[in-house]
Design a protein around this motif. Structure first.
Motif, PDB file in Angstrom:
ATOM      1  N   ILE A   1       0.837  -1.286   0.041  1.00  0.00           N
ATOM      2  CA  ILE A   1      -0.141  -0.187  -0.062  1.00  0.00           C
ATOM      3  C   ILE A   1       0.842   1.385   0.009  1.00  0.00           C
ATOM      4  CG2 ILE A   1      -1.869   1.250   1.185  1.00  0.00           C
ATOM      5  CD1 ILE A   1      -2.492  -1.582   2.546  1.00  0.00           C
ATOM      6  N   ALA A   2       0.347   2.295  -0.921  1.00  0.00           N
ATOM      7  CA  ALA A   2       0.906   3.475  -0.866  1.00  0.00           C
ATOM      8  C   ALA A   2       0.104   4.435  -0.137  1.00  0.00           C
ATOM      9  CB  ALA A   2       1.485   4.074  -2.198  1.00  0.00           C
ATOM     10  N   VAL A   3       0.805   5.509   0.544  1.00  0.00           N
ATOM     11  CA  VAL A   3       0.086   6.572   1.274  1.00  0.00           C
ATOM     12  C   VAL A   3       0.477   7.798   0.435  1.00  0.00           C
ATOM     13  CG1 VAL A   3      -0.823   7.542   3.363  1.00  0.00           C
ATOM     14  CG2 VAL A   3      -0.585   5.024   3.295  1.00  0.00           C
ATOM     15  N   ILE A   4      -0.149   8.467  -0.047  1.00  0.00           N
ATOM     16  CA  ILE A   4       0.208   9.868  -0.636  1.00  0.00           C
ATOM     17  C   ILE A   4      -0.289  10.971   0.164  1.00  0.00           C
ATOM     18  CG2 ILE A   4       0.525  11.199  -2.543  1.00  0.00           C
ATOM     19  CD1 ILE A   4       1.504   8.087  -2.806  1.00  0.00           C
ATOM     20  N   GLY A   5       0.622  11.668   0.912  1.00  0.00           N
ATOM     21  CA  GLY A   5       0.126  12.410   1.799  1.00  0.00           C
ATOM     22  C   GLY A   5       0.437  12.286   3.178  1.00  0.00           C
ATOM     23  N   LEU A   6       1.315  12.800   3.957  1.00  0.00           N
ATOM     24  CA  LEU A   6       1.582  12.198   5.360  1.00  0.00           C
ATOM     25  C   LEU A   6       1.261  13.335   6.467  1.00  0.00           C
ATOM     26  CD1 LEU A   6       5.084  10.624   4.202  1.00  0.00           C
ATOM     27  CD2 LEU A   6       2.718   9.655   4.589  1.00  0.00           C
ATOM     28  N   GLY A   7       0.257  13.974   6.460  1.00  0.00           N
ATOM     29  CA  GLY A   7      -0.391  14.556   7.458  1.00  0.00           C
ATOM     30  C   GLY A   7      -0.737  13.976   8.477  1.00  0.00           C
ATOM     31  N   LEU A   8      -1.980  14.313   9.469  1.00  0.00           N
ATOM     32  CA  LEU A   8      -2.429  13.773  10.408  1.00  0.00           C
ATOM     33  C   LEU A   8      -3.083  12.361   9.878  1.00  0.00           C
ATOM     34  CD1 LEU A   8      -3.881  13.502  13.237  1.00  0.00           C
ATOM     35  CD2 LEU A   8      -5.663  14.816  12.486  1.00  0.00           C
TER      36      LEU A   8
ATOM     37  N   ILE B   1       3.951   4.503  -5.963  1.00  0.00           N
ATOM     38  CA  ILE B   1       2.968   3.777  -6.267  1.00  0.00           C
ATOM     39  C   ILE B   1       3.583   2.238  -6.792  1.00  0.00           C
ATOM     40  CG2 ILE B   1       1.347   5.612  -6.238  1.00  0.00           C
ATOM     41  CD1 ILE B   1       1.517   5.632  -9.382  1.00  0.00           C
ATOM     42  N   ALA B   2       4.638   2.394  -7.434  1.00  0.00           N
ATOM     43  CA  ALA B   2       5.151   1.425  -8.122  1.00  0.00           C
ATOM     44  C   ALA B   2       5.083  -0.010  -7.405  1.00  0.00           C
ATOM     45  CB  ALA B   2       6.676   1.526  -8.660  1.00  0.00           C
ATOM     46  N   GLY B   3       4.213  -1.065  -7.841  1.00  0.00           N
ATOM     47  CA  GLY B   3       4.146  -2.489  -7.547  1.00  0.00           C
ATOM     48  C   GLY B   3       3.258  -2.497  -6.452  1.00  0.00           C
ATOM     49  N   THR B   4       2.486  -1.515  -6.046  1.00  0.00           N
ATOM     50  CA  THR B   4       1.483  -1.647  -4.918  1.00  0.00           C
ATOM     51  C   THR B   4       0.511  -1.943  -5.469  1.00  0.00           C
ATOM     52  OG1 THR B   4       0.881   0.939  -5.134  1.00  0.00           O
ATOM     53  CG2 THR B   4       2.657   0.410  -3.710  1.00  0.00           C
ATOM     54  N   ASP B   5      -0.449  -2.631  -4.614  1.00  0.00           N
ATOM     55  CA  ASP B   5      -1.958  -3.100  -4.899  1.00  0.00           C
ATOM     56  C   ASP B   5      -3.007  -1.914  -4.542  1.00  0.00           C
ATOM     57  OD1 ASP B   5      -1.113  -5.881  -5.040  1.00  0.00           O
ATOM     58  OD2 ASP B   5      -0.702  -5.616  -2.745  1.00  0.00           O
ATOM     59  N   VAL B   6      -2.510  -1.109  -3.552  1.00  0.00           N
ATOM     60  CA  VAL B   6      -3.442  -0.008  -3.282  1.00  0.00           C
ATOM     61  C   VAL B   6      -3.034   1.330  -3.098  1.00  0.00           C
ATOM     62  CG1 VAL B   6      -5.237   0.818  -1.540  1.00  0.00           C
ATOM     63  CG2 VAL B   6      -5.347  -1.694  -2.204  1.00  0.00           C
ATOM     64  N   VAL B   7      -3.476   2.324  -3.542  1.00  0.00           N
ATOM     65  CA  VAL B   7      -3.012   3.797  -3.388  1.00  0.00           C
ATOM     66  C   VAL B   7      -4.028   4.378  -2.403  1.00  0.00           C
ATOM     67  CG1 VAL B   7      -2.424   5.975  -4.240  1.00  0.00           C
ATOM     68  CG2 VAL B   7      -1.498   3.827  -5.192  1.00  0.00           C
ATOM     69  N   VAL B   8      -3.674   5.139  -1.294  1.00  0.00           N
ATOM     70  CA  VAL B   8      -4.661   5.862  -0.584  1.00  0.00           C
ATOM     71  C   VAL B   8      -4.106   7.493  -0.887  1.00  0.00           C
ATOM     72  CG1 VAL B   8      -5.386   6.488   1.847  1.00  0.00           C
ATOM     73  CG2 VAL B   8      -4.795   4.170   1.146  1.00  0.00           C
ATOM     74  N   LEU B   9      -5.241   8.192  -1.316  1.00  0.00           N
ATOM     75  CA  LEU B   9      -4.602   9.573  -1.395  1.00  0.00           C
ATOM     76  C   LEU B   9      -5.029  10.371  -0.144  1.00  0.00           C
ATOM     77  CD1 LEU B   9      -5.796  10.102  -5.024  1.00  0.00           C
ATOM     78  CD2 LEU B   9      -3.366   9.665  -4.535  1.00  0.00           C
ATOM     79  N   ALA B  10      -4.169  10.921   0.369  1.00  0.00           N
ATOM     80  CA  ALA B  10      -4.369  11.645   1.884  1.00  0.00           C
ATOM     81  C   ALA B  10      -4.126  13.289   1.825  1.00  0.00           C
ATOM     82  CB  ALA B  10      -3.850  11.043   2.893  1.00  0.00           C
ATOM     83  N   VAL B  11      -4.405  13.901   0.613  1.00  0.00           N
ATOM     84  CA  VAL B  11      -4.020  15.049   0.163  1.00  0.00           C
ATOM     85  C   VAL B  11      -5.038  16.024   0.122  1.00  0.00           C
ATOM     86  CG1 VAL B  11      -1.826  14.460  -1.102  1.00  0.00           C
ATOM     87  CG2 VAL B  11      -4.100  15.074  -2.223  1.00  0.00           C
ATOM     88  N   PRO B  12      -5.015  17.496   0.309  1.00  0.00           N
ATOM     89  CA  PRO B  12      -6.079  18.160   0.542  1.00  0.00           C
ATOM     90  C   PRO B  12      -6.850  18.242  -0.896  1.00  0.00           C
ATOM     91  CG  PRO B  12      -4.168  19.375   1.392  1.00  0.00           C
ATOM     92  CD  PRO B  12      -3.691  18.101   0.878  1.00  0.00           C
ATOM     93  N   LEU B  13      -8.101  18.650  -1.044  1.00  0.00           N
ATOM     94  CA  LEU B  13      -8.868  18.452  -2.235  1.00  0.00           C
ATOM     95  C   LEU B  13      -8.221  19.602  -3.334  1.00  0.00           C
ATOM     96  CD1 LEU B  13     -11.356  17.667  -3.856  1.00  0.00           C
ATOM     97  CD2 LEU B  13     -12.829  19.694  -2.713  1.00  0.00           C
ATOM     98  N   PRO B  14      -7.709  20.715  -2.992  1.00  0.00           N
ATOM     99  CA  PRO B  14      -7.465  21.498  -3.927  1.00  0.00           C
ATOM    100  C   PRO B  14      -5.878  21.095  -4.711  1.00  0.00           C
ATOM    101  CG  PRO B  14      -7.747  22.982  -2.119  1.00  0.00           C
ATOM    102  CD  PRO B  14      -7.868  21.356  -1.926  1.00  0.00           C
ATOM    103  N   VAL B  15      -5.415  20.311  -4.128  1.00  0.00           N
ATOM    104  CA  VAL B  15      -4.050  19.771  -4.956  1.00  0.00           C
ATOM    105  C   VAL B  15      -4.364  18.103  -5.488  1.00  0.00           C
ATOM    106  CG1 VAL B  15      -2.332  20.933  -3.270  1.00  0.00           C
ATOM    107  CG2 VAL B  15      -3.084  18.533  -2.809  1.00  0.00           C
ATOM    108  N   LEU B  16      -5.466  17.636  -5.060  1.00  0.00           N
ATOM    109  CA  LEU B  16      -5.551  16.288  -5.652  1.00  0.00           C
ATOM    110  C   LEU B  16      -5.598  16.090  -7.262  1.00  0.00           C
ATOM    111  CD1 LEU B  16      -6.778  13.729  -4.319  1.00  0.00           C
ATOM    112  CD2 LEU B  16      -9.046  14.310  -5.169  1.00  0.00           C
ATOM    113  N   PRO B  17      -5.952  17.006  -8.002  1.00  0.00           N
ATOM    114  CA  PRO B  17      -6.002  16.628  -9.426  1.00  0.00           C
ATOM    115  C   PRO B  17      -4.702  16.470  -9.882  1.00  0.00           C
ATOM    116  CG  PRO B  17      -7.656  18.578  -9.161  1.00  0.00           C
ATOM    117  CD  PRO B  17      -7.002  18.230  -7.761  1.00  0.00           C
ATOM    118  N   GLY B  18      -3.666  17.282  -9.423  1.00  0.00           N
ATOM    119  CA  GLY B  18      -2.287  17.271  -9.712  1.00  0.00           C
ATOM    120  C   GLY B  18      -1.742  15.803  -9.210  1.00  0.00           C
TER     121      GLY B  18
END
Length: 311
Positions: A3-10, A54-71
């Motif tokens: 699993i990859a977690v993108i965005g490492l805030g709270l 994300i390379a080689g992962t089964d699941v990606v979790v996006l934990a970033v604010p909505l305004p930067v999500l499209p990028g």
């Protein structure tokens, strides 16, 4: 699971900790080099970019604010694994993610503090974790995979559509953040009020300490539902204003809140196995129920007991 977690805030940081503690192979990434350094120092693996994470992962979790999500989503091009997110509004994210293998998510957990330093591996224990289900859109096997993953962290998985989620959170989270901000601002200009403020003020304004940028992004991203609920509540406050001259007329207006608050949270029924069809799961969520675990194609659920209040 990888699993990859993108965005490492709270939220992202807490999820990184919880997933690692549950035995999953997890890697993180954050656009802030300081956050990445803190995560590495805590003993977790951190990638140098989204594609590397994300390379080689089964699941990606996006934990970033909505305004930067499209990028960030643009960096997922070519990824064929399952993507979910933890964003507090679901309709706009669903629009951005169309055409991808995606299940929208939102853990109803948080603090008034933010950043990786505030993260906690136990943050999701007992929390309601929304996983969106859309008729003729969500792949049931993907939904069940994530339900199994997050119930494994102690969460109560609630199945709803994106539209149902956005209306509900406007009522119980987004508008309360706005009310709390207005209430809390009073003590900045009135030192006497600040000196007298006690329990009711503290309990009603806790979330006002959330970073203003986060609250603005959350409410702005769900503006249609927030505006509708805000106007509805302003109308109800006007009715209370009109009834102030007659306490007898005020009582029934206040009684609705008294009864509702005394009956919340509802008493949970006993766990029971159910089949995992989309219609049945959505009915479960609409009834206030949740999934506690997943066994193959069967889910174990709990529903609130009607007619019983906690006491």
């Amino acid at each position: 699971m990888r699993i990859a977690v993108i965005g490492l805030g709270l939220i992202g940081g807490s999820l990184l900790r919880a997933l690692a503690g549950a035995g999953h192979g997890v890697v993180g990434f954050d656009a802030d080099p300081g956050a990445c350094s803190a995560v590495r120092e805590a003993g977790f693996r951190v990638a140098g970019s989204v594609p590397e994470a994300i390379a080689g992962t089964d699941v990606v979790v996006l934990a970033v604010p909505l305004p930067v999500l499209p990028g960030v989503v643009a960096d997922l091009d070519g990824y064929d694994g399952l993507v979910t997110d933890v964003t507090s509004v679901k309709g706009p994210v669903r629009d951005v993610m169309r055409g991808r293998r995606y299940v929208g998510g939102h853990p109803m957990a948080g603090k008034e503090t933010s950043g990786f330093a505030a993260s906690d591996a136990d943050l999701f224990d007992g929390c309601a974790w929304v996983l969106c289900l859309e008729e003729d859109e969500t792949v049931p096997a993907d939904w069940l995979l994530l339900a199994r993953l997050f119930t494994g962290l102690g969460a109560r998985v609630v199945p709803v559509t994106a539209a149902e989620h956005d209306t509900a959170v406007a009522r119980i989270s987004h508008v309360p953040h706005l009310f709390a901000a207005v209430l809390a601002a009073q003590v900045g200009a009135d030192r006497l009020a600040g000196a007298l403020a006690a329990g009711s003020f503290r309990d009603g304004t806790r979330v006002a300490a959330t970073r203003a940028e986060l609250t603005a992004a959350m409410c702005g991203g769900n503006r249609d539902a927030v505006r509708a609920e805000l106007r509805r509540l302003v109308g109800e406050l006007a009715a209370l204003d009109a009834a102030l001259d007659d306490p007898g007329a005020l009582v029934p207006l206040l009684r609705r809140g008294e009864v509702a608050r005394r009956g919340w949270p509802a008493v949970a029924g006993d766990p029971r196995p159910e089949m995992s069809g989309v219609s049945a799961l959505l009915e479960l969520g609409r009834s206030g129920g949740w999934v506690t675990s997943v066994r193959d194609d069967e889910v174990v659920t709990i529903r609130p007991e009607s007619g019983r209040n906690p006491s």
